[in-house]
Design a protein around this motif. Structure first.
Motif, PDB file in Angstrom:
ATOM      1  N   THR A  31       0.879  -0.864   0.107  1.00  0.00           N
ATOM      2  CA  THR A  31      -0.200   0.113  -0.425  1.00  0.00           C
ATOM      3  C   THR A  31       0.736   1.677  -0.137  1.00  0.00           C
ATOM      4  OG1 THR A  31       0.139  -0.004   2.760  1.00  0.00           O
ATOM      5  CG2 THR A  31      -2.094  -1.243   1.402  1.00  0.00           C
ATOM      6  N   PHE A  59      -7.326   0.053   1.868  1.00  0.00           N
ATOM      7  CA  PHE A  59      -8.523  -0.472   3.129  1.00  0.00           C
ATOM      8  C   PHE A  59      -8.818  -2.219   1.982  1.00  0.00           C
ATOM      9  CE2 PHE A  59     -12.759  -1.985   4.672  1.00  0.00           C
ATOM     10  CZ  PHE A  59     -12.311  -2.547   5.731  1.00  0.00           C
ATOM     11  N   HIS A 100      -6.521  -4.194   1.598  1.00  0.00           N
ATOM     12  CA  HIS A 100      -6.066  -4.969   2.625  1.00  0.00           C
ATOM     13  C   HIS A 100      -6.904  -5.680   3.341  1.00  0.00           C
ATOM     14  CE1 HIS A 100      -3.682  -1.068   5.466  1.00  0.00           C
ATOM     15  NE2 HIS A 100      -3.056  -0.781   3.769  1.00  0.00           N
TER      16      HIS A 100
END
Length: 112
Positions: free
Chosen positions: A84, A94, A97
């Motif tokens: 990221t 996000f 993730h």
């Protein structure tokens, strides 16, 4: 040639690192399967090291499990950072993730 400070690790240090790593990985495997109430003998057998080696690195199983979880979190955090770092959008970060969590669990349950 004698080992000096700042040089690469000597054989004994490498053996100690390999033993500790084997113990931590064995603990991670037990944690991944929910089997944390195992005897130290089972852990050392899974790590393929002597029982005395356990006590050279850890005083208790709890210390070993802490190291195992901390090690898994360090690996996981490093992977997340790597994936990221270049992403400017928080929503994209996000989503990345979440994707990684799913993949990691399937491929390496001991790290999730």
């Amino acid at each position: 040639m004698a080992h000096q400070s700042g040089d690469s690790p000597n054989r004994q240090e490498l053996r100690k690192m390999r033993t500790r790593t084997a113990l931590v990985r064995a603990a991670q495997a037990f944690v991944a399967t929910g089997r944390t109430n195992v005897a130290i003998l089972q852990i050392t057998q899974a790590a393929d090291v002597g029982t005395g080696s356990f006590y050279n690195h850890f005083q208790t199983k709890e210390q070993l499990y802490e190291a195992a979880i901390e090690g898994a979190l360090d690996v996981y955090g490093g992977l997340l950072d790597e994936l990221t770092t270049e992403l400017p959008d928080p929503a994209h970060m996000f989503a990345q993730h979440l994707r990684m969590i799913g993949r990691r669990h399937r491929r390496c349950p001991e790290l999730s």
